[in-house]
Every structure is written in C-alpha cells, then in structure tokens.
Design an enzyme around this catalytic site. Structure first.
Site, PDB file in Angstrom:
ATOM      1  CB  SER A  29      -8.785  -1.837   4.277  1.00  0.00           C
ATOM      2  OG  SER A  29      -9.087  -3.124   3.802  1.00  0.00           O
ATOM      3  CD  GLU A  85      -5.912   0.744   2.098  1.00  0.00           C
ATOM      4  OE1 GLU A  85      -5.735  -0.413   2.483  1.00  0.00           O
ATOM      5  OE2 GLU A  85      -6.746   1.047   1.213  1.00  0.00           O
ATOM      6  NE  ARG A 110      -4.035  -2.028   0.297  1.00  0.00           N
ATOM      7  CZ  ARG A 110      -4.022  -3.300  -0.107  1.00  0.00           C
ATOM      8  NH1 ARG A 110      -2.970  -3.797  -0.715  1.00  0.00           N
ATOM      9  NH2 ARG A 110      -5.091  -4.065   0.086  1.00  0.00           N
TER      10      ARG A 110
HETATM   11  P1  FAD Z   1      -8.963   8.488  -5.181  1.00  0.00           P
HETATM   12  O1  FAD Z   1      -9.655   8.110  -3.917  1.00  0.00           O
HETATM   13  O2  FAD Z   1      -9.645   9.450  -6.087  1.00  0.00           O
HETATM   14  O3  FAD Z   1      -7.514   9.046  -4.824  1.00  0.00           O
HETATM   15  C1  FAD Z   1      -6.670   8.380  -3.921  1.00  0.00           C
HETATM   16  C2  FAD Z   1      -5.370   9.173  -3.761  1.00  0.00           C
HETATM   17  O4  FAD Z   1      -4.638   9.177  -4.974  1.00  0.00           O
HETATM   18  C3  FAD Z   1      -5.606  10.654  -3.448  1.00  0.00           C
HETATM   19  O5  FAD Z   1      -4.557  11.107  -2.616  1.00  0.00           O
HETATM   20  C4  FAD Z   1      -5.551  11.337  -4.805  1.00  0.00           C
HETATM   21  O6  FAD Z   1      -5.180  12.712  -4.723  1.00  0.00           O
HETATM   22  C5  FAD Z   1      -4.475  10.501  -5.489  1.00  0.00           C
HETATM   23  N1  FAD Z   1      -4.664  10.393  -6.939  1.00  0.00           N
HETATM   24  C6  FAD Z   1      -5.729   9.869  -7.581  1.00  0.00           C
HETATM   25  N2  FAD Z   1      -5.527   9.883  -8.913  1.00  0.00           N
HETATM   26  C7  FAD Z   1      -4.307  10.440  -9.108  1.00  0.00           C
HETATM   27  C8  FAD Z   1      -3.531  10.747 -10.267  1.00  0.00           C
HETATM   28  N3  FAD Z   1      -3.957  10.497 -11.494  1.00  0.00           N
HETATM   29  N4  FAD Z   1      -2.310  11.325 -10.092  1.00  0.00           N
HETATM   30  C9  FAD Z   1      -1.849  11.618  -8.846  1.00  0.00           C
HETATM   31  N5  FAD Z   1      -2.554  11.358  -7.723  1.00  0.00           N
HETATM   32  C10 FAD Z   1      -3.761  10.779  -7.851  1.00  0.00           C
HETATM   33  N6  FAD Z   1      -7.689  -0.889  -2.427  1.00  0.00           N
HETATM   34  C11 FAD Z   1      -6.839  -1.934  -2.570  1.00  0.00           C
HETATM   35  O7  FAD Z   1      -5.625  -1.758  -2.722  1.00  0.00           O
HETATM   36  N7  FAD Z   1      -7.300  -3.227  -2.527  1.00  0.00           N
HETATM   37  C12 FAD Z   1      -8.603  -3.521  -2.374  1.00  0.00           C
HETATM   38  O8  FAD Z   1      -8.978  -4.678  -2.352  1.00  0.00           O
HETATM   39  C13 FAD Z   1      -9.518  -2.434  -2.225  1.00  0.00           C
HETATM   40  N8  FAD Z   1     -10.842  -2.676  -2.032  1.00  0.00           N
HETATM   41  C14 FAD Z   1     -11.701  -1.625  -1.891  1.00  0.00           C
HETATM   42  C15 FAD Z   1     -13.066  -1.911  -1.715  1.00  0.00           C
HETATM   43  C16 FAD Z   1     -13.970  -0.879  -1.569  1.00  0.00           C
HETATM   44  C17 FAD Z   1     -15.443  -1.206  -1.379  1.00  0.00           C
HETATM   45  C18 FAD Z   1     -13.534   0.470  -1.636  1.00  0.00           C
HETATM   46  C19 FAD Z   1     -14.528   1.601  -1.529  1.00  0.00           C
HETATM   47  C20 FAD Z   1     -12.190   0.757  -1.794  1.00  0.00           C
HETATM   48  C21 FAD Z   1     -11.246  -0.286  -1.923  1.00  0.00           C
HETATM   49  N9  FAD Z   1      -9.874  -0.053  -2.090  1.00  0.00           N
HETATM   50  C22 FAD Z   1      -9.006  -1.100  -2.257  1.00  0.00           C
HETATM   51  C23 FAD Z   1      -9.349   1.319  -2.060  1.00  0.00           C
HETATM   52  C24 FAD Z   1      -9.430   2.050  -3.423  1.00  0.00           C
HETATM   53  O9  FAD Z   1     -10.335   1.403  -4.272  1.00  0.00           O
HETATM   54  C25 FAD Z   1      -8.074   2.106  -4.122  1.00  0.00           C
HETATM   55  O10 FAD Z   1      -7.130   2.771  -3.315  1.00  0.00           O
HETATM   56  C26 FAD Z   1      -8.158   2.833  -5.469  1.00  0.00           C
HETATM   57  O11 FAD Z   1      -6.945   2.698  -6.168  1.00  0.00           O
HETATM   58  C27 FAD Z   1      -8.477   4.317  -5.322  1.00  0.00           C
HETATM   59  O12 FAD Z   1      -8.730   4.831  -6.608  1.00  0.00           O
HETATM   60  P2  FAD Z   1      -9.479   6.203  -6.811  1.00  0.00           P
HETATM   61  O13 FAD Z   1      -9.395   6.538  -8.266  1.00  0.00           O
HETATM   62  O14 FAD Z   1     -10.836   6.140  -6.248  1.00  0.00           O
HETATM   63  O15 FAD Z   1      -8.552   7.177  -5.976  1.00  0.00           O
HETATM   64  N1  EPU Z   2     -10.845 -10.670  10.162  1.00  0.00           N
HETATM   65  C1  EPU Z   2     -11.558 -10.766  11.338  1.00  0.00           C
HETATM   66  N2  EPU Z   2     -12.623  -9.931  11.501  1.00  0.00           N
HETATM   67  C2  EPU Z   2     -13.016  -9.030  10.557  1.00  0.00           C
HETATM   68  C3  EPU Z   2     -12.269  -8.941   9.359  1.00  0.00           C
HETATM   69  C4  EPU Z   2     -11.186  -9.770   9.186  1.00  0.00           C
HETATM   70  O1  EPU Z   2     -11.261 -11.554  12.208  1.00  0.00           O
HETATM   71  O2  EPU Z   2     -14.002  -8.316  10.782  1.00  0.00           O
HETATM   72  C5  EPU Z   2      -9.683 -11.568   9.981  1.00  0.00           C
HETATM   73  C6  EPU Z   2     -10.090 -12.938   9.470  1.00  0.00           C
HETATM   74  O3  EPU Z   2      -9.383 -13.889  10.205  1.00  0.00           O
HETATM   75  C7  EPU Z   2      -9.562 -12.997   8.052  1.00  0.00           C
HETATM   76  C8  EPU Z   2      -8.416 -12.008   8.079  1.00  0.00           C
HETATM   77  O4  EPU Z   2      -8.774 -11.026   9.056  1.00  0.00           O
HETATM   78  O5  EPU Z   2      -9.136 -14.269   7.739  1.00  0.00           O
HETATM   79  C9  EPU Z   2      -8.210 -11.302   6.753  1.00  0.00           C
HETATM   80  O6  EPU Z   2      -9.438 -10.726   6.330  1.00  0.00           O
HETATM   81  P1  EPU Z   2      -9.763 -10.483   4.788  1.00  0.00           P
HETATM   82  O7  EPU Z   2      -9.416 -11.680   3.974  1.00  0.00           O
HETATM   83  O8  EPU Z   2     -11.140  -9.922   4.681  1.00  0.00           O
HETATM   84  O9  EPU Z   2      -8.712  -9.385   4.349  1.00  0.00           O
HETATM   85  P2  EPU Z   2      -8.195  -8.069   5.070  1.00  0.00           P
HETATM   86  O10 EPU Z   2      -6.831  -8.320   5.588  1.00  0.00           O
HETATM   87  O11 EPU Z   2      -9.206  -7.543   6.015  1.00  0.00           O
HETATM   88  C10 EPU Z   2      -6.994  -7.205   2.932  1.00  0.00           C
HETATM   89  C11 EPU Z   2      -6.887  -5.910   2.204  1.00  0.00           C
HETATM   90  C12 EPU Z   2      -8.089  -5.719   1.304  1.00  0.00           C
HETATM   91  C13 EPU Z   2      -8.118  -6.847   0.289  1.00  0.00           C
HETATM   92  C14 EPU Z   2      -8.210  -8.183   1.045  1.00  0.00           C
HETATM   93  C15 EPU Z   2      -8.086  -9.373   0.104  1.00  0.00           C
HETATM   94  C16 EPU Z   2      -5.567  -4.396   3.534  1.00  0.00           C
HETATM   95  C17 EPU Z   2      -5.552  -3.223   4.447  1.00  0.00           C
HETATM   96  N3  EPU Z   2      -6.765  -4.813   3.129  1.00  0.00           N
HETATM   97  O12 EPU Z   2      -8.119  -7.095   3.787  1.00  0.00           O
HETATM   98  O13 EPU Z   2      -7.937  -4.490   0.602  1.00  0.00           O
HETATM   99  O14 EPU Z   2      -9.214  -6.719  -0.589  1.00  0.00           O
HETATM  100  O15 EPU Z   2      -7.130  -8.272   1.991  1.00  0.00           O
HETATM  101  O16 EPU Z   2      -6.787  -9.452  -0.382  1.00  0.00           O
HETATM  102  O17 EPU Z   2      -4.508  -4.917   3.195  1.00  0.00           O
HETATM  103  C18 EPU Z   2      -8.387  -2.162   0.745  1.00  0.00           C
HETATM  104  O18 EPU Z   2      -7.155  -1.999   0.706  1.00  0.00           O
HETATM  105  O19 EPU Z   2      -9.190  -1.205   0.789  1.00  0.00           O
HETATM  106  C19 EPU Z   2      -8.913  -3.514   0.740  1.00  0.00           C
HETATM  107  C20 EPU Z   2     -10.208  -3.784   0.819  1.00  0.00           C
END
Ligand code: FAD
Ligand code: EPU
Length: 337
Positions: free
Chosen positions: A237, A333, A163
C-alpha cells in the site's frame, strides 16, 4: 567488514528503483554494527535497510547504507499460555511466521507473507487481516546511534498505532532495531472475521480450522490481489487508509453512497483509500513505467524503468485528486528517501 563504494540499490528495494548509494556495508553481529558506527565520519547520512519493501528512493543516497543481516530465531521463555520467541532484526518476516507455524504457536498466522524483515516490523507496527504487531509484541532491543548503547523497549515505549511507532516520530533516525521478542500463544485464538478469510476457508474446503489453514487462506488472498515484487516492482500500500470524523463520513455518504468505511473504536471512520483512488479513475493508470496497480488501486507499481521521482509525482497527482474530489488528505505509508 568491507564497505563497498558507489553501489546500485536496485537489488535492495522491492520498488526496483535504480539509484546508487555512496557506500554500503552489511553487518552480521552487533559488534560489527558498533564498529561501523564508531568509525563512520561524524554527520555522514546513514540509512538502515531491511528488505527494502517499504521504501521509495527518489534520488541517489549520498551516505552510508547499512544492510541489516542480524540472524537467529530462538525460544527464550515460556509460561502456561505463551512462548516467547526472539528473532534477529535481519531475519525474513515470513521465515519467522513459518517458524511459529511449524511449532504450532499462534498469533502471527494473519500476518503471513508480508515482505521484509523482522527489524522493520515494529517500525510501522505492520498489520494485516485484523492483526498488528502490537498484539504479539513483547519487547525489542535497539542500538542508540548517538552513543552505541543497547536499550530495551517495552510495548508502551514503542507507542504503536495504525502503521505508526515511536521510531517513526519522536525517535526517528535515532535507533537501530537489533532484535524483537514476540509473545506467541500455545492455545491459538482464531481470528477469521476480517475481509475475505471466511470465504477463502470455505473455498479451500477447510473443515478443521488451524493456524496453518488460516495462514494458507491469507496467503491465497494476498496472492490474488497484491502484485509479487519479483514480477512488478511495488512497496505494498502506497498510502495509509485515512480516518475522518463520523460527521464528515455521513456527508460523504450522501454524495458517494458506495463509499467504504470502517468505524474506529474512537468513533472516527477509517476510509478504504483503495476505493477513493479507484473511484477517482486511477486504477490501472500508467505514466510511463510508473502506474497505479490494475487489481489494487492502493498499490503503486514500477513496470520496469520508472524513476523514484516518477512514482512520487504520480502519488502526488493521486493525492491532489483525492483531496479535490472527497476533501480527504491521503498520507503516504511508504518511506520516501
Ligand atoms: P525496509 O523497507 O527496509 O525499511 C522500512 C523503514 O524501516 C525504513 O525507514 C528503514 O530505514 C527502517 N528500518 C528497517 N529496518 C530497521 C531496523 N532494524 N532498525 C531501524 N530502522 C529500520 N506492510 C504491512 O504493514 N502490512 C501488509 O499487509 C503489507 N503488505 C505488503 C505487500 C507487499 C507486496 C509489499 C511489497 C509490502 C507490504 N507491506 C506491508 C510493507 C512492508 O512489507 C512492511 O512495511 C515491512 O515491515 C518492511 O520491512 P523491510 O525490512 O522491507 O523494511
Ligand atoms: N478497494 C477498492 N478498490 C481497490 C482496492 C480496495 O474499492 O482497488 C476497497 C474494497 O472495497 C475493499 C477495501 O477497499 O473491500 C479494502 O481493501 P483490501 O482488503 O484490499 O485492503 P486495503 O485497505 O486496501 C489494507 C492494508 C494492507 C493489508 C490489507 C489486509 C493499509 C494501508 N493497507 O489494505 O497492508 O494487507 O488491508 O489487511 O492499511 C501495506 O500496508 O502495505 C498493506 C498491503
């Protein structure tokens, strides 16, 4: 291109926080962006917005918000093993994943359904289900804000980590990412070892593994635990999973035998922050319209009219309680603005 004044950012952040920007403009070409930068008053605060899915607005933004609308997805090169695809920073991330799936190009299937745009994918080296952007990254082009010049960044230049990237630290607020080129596999390598993927594939009755079935399995898992921002405001997250020394992990295991941790290659242990938060009693807790999600404790939500400050204050309460109970400091994050 028109610059709007006093604009609500509610439609532009998935946390659905109601704040206003002093001004907002969208750019659709690099030239439009260069013109906007050229004409903007010196020292005016500026924010680049993609899909707004990793941002928490805690107050009105007293400056210019630039909405990135740079589009286009093109195959730019190919060799025996790889196809190189360049995508505009304003393309929707999952749209890009679908482009690859339709052409049978492997590498992004585990990253299906992550909200947001291509341009933000390198910002925090997005990751899910055992894959990160760095695994398929080739290069990106970014505009240096100080002199409006375009610069090319290689994998090494980006300094990707969990991240993390150079754009969040050393080069913070200095560049606008314009496009990203990814390296996709012609002969996919399936990665199903992480989490519940195998189990979901079995549940789906999949006999022939493909990048399309893996993508569907990931989508099913994500839909089952992560709240849909169209229904409940959230930014995924809220905290990172913290890494601690192996010795500290061993000590914690004695007091908390169920603690969830994964060994990092450097010997440290990455803790599941969701587990720490759930064990501290936060899962499902609500403070007004700000809450800790009932199915995934790592996700903070806005049930309707929460302010960014209320969500931030809840995150601070959680952070302090984890520090007290486990001696572990969580790091947010989500980008706080
Ligand atoms: P924004 O929120 O618009 O911007 C994020 C940051 O980047 C800001 O600081 C912004 O100024 C900067 N930025 C954006 N675009 C540019 C650009 N072109 N140039 C320079 N700076 C820029 N993230 C994960 O890694 N893994 C996941 O599994 C994951 N699951 C998610 C699930 C949900 C339901 C949600 C809501 C979010 C999740 N995220 C996850 C977080 C998010 O989706 C990612 O971080 C995504 O890349 C953000 O993209 P965005 O375009 O919405 O960025
Ligand atoms: N867990 C709990 N309670 C909860 C949630 C999770 O006990 O309420 C424990 C469970 O044991 C589970 C473990 O945490 O096995 C991991 O949970 P999960 O697989 O849901 O993944 P996570 O670690 O919570 C991370 C990323 C996600 C990504 C998933 C799958 C980060 C900060 N988050 O979540 O990314 O989608 O793994 O790879 O690394 C994001 O960055 O926004 C994001 C959603």
């Amino acid at each position: 291109m028109p610059i709007q004044q006093n604009v609500s950012l509610h439609p532009f952040n998935t946390m659905a926080i109601e704040v206003k920007a002093r001004s907002l403009a969208a750019f659709h070409t690099i030239e439009e962006l260069q013109e906007l930068l050229h004409n903007r008053p010196a020292k005016e605060p500026m924010l680049i917005l993609g899909g707004g899915s990793n941002i928490l607005f805690t107050k009105d933004f007293d400056g210019l918000v630039l909405k990135n609308e740079l589009k286009g997805i093109h195959v730019v090169d190919e060799d025996d093993n790889y196809v190189y695809v360049k995508a505009g920073a304003g393309e929707n991330w999952h749209g890009f994943v679908e482009f690859c799936l339709q052409r049978n190009l492997g590498g992004v299937e585990n990253l299906s359904l992550i909200p947001g745009n291509v341009g933000a994918s390198p910002m925090q080296n997005i990751g899910a289900y055992g894959v990160e952007i760095k695994d398929i990254f080739q290069e990106l082009q970014a505009l240096r804000i100080s002199d409006n010049k375009i610069q090319l960044f290689s994998l090494n230049d980006c300094a990707f980590g969990y991240r993390e990237s150079v754009f969040k630290h050393k080069l913070k607020d200095q560049y606008i990412i314009l496009n990203v080129t990814y390296r996709l596999r012609k002969h996919p390598l399936y990665n199903t070892s992480y989490g519940a993927i195998e189990q979901e594939l079995q549940h789906m009755g999949v006999k022939d593994l493909s990048i399309q079935t893996i993508s569907q399995a990931v989508i099913n898992i994500r839909r089952s635990k992560l709240p849909d921002p169209h229904e409940i405001g959230n930014a995924g997250s809220f905290f990172k999973n913290p890494s601690i020394p192996a010795t500290q992990y061993a000590t914690l295991q004695q007091s908390f035998p169920g603690i969830v941790g994964y060994k990092n290659p450097d010997g440290t242990v990455k803790l599941a922050a969701g587990w720490l938060i759930e064990q501290s009693g936060w899962k499902g807790v609500r403070r007004g319209d700000a809450g800790c999600h009932a199915k995934q404790a790592l996700v903070l939500v806005n049930y309707g009219n929460a302010t960014g400050k209320q969500v931030y204050d809840l995150s601070e309460e959680i952070l302090q309680s984890i520090k007290t109970k486990f001696g572990v400091t969580l790091e947010r994050e989500v980008n706080i603005v």
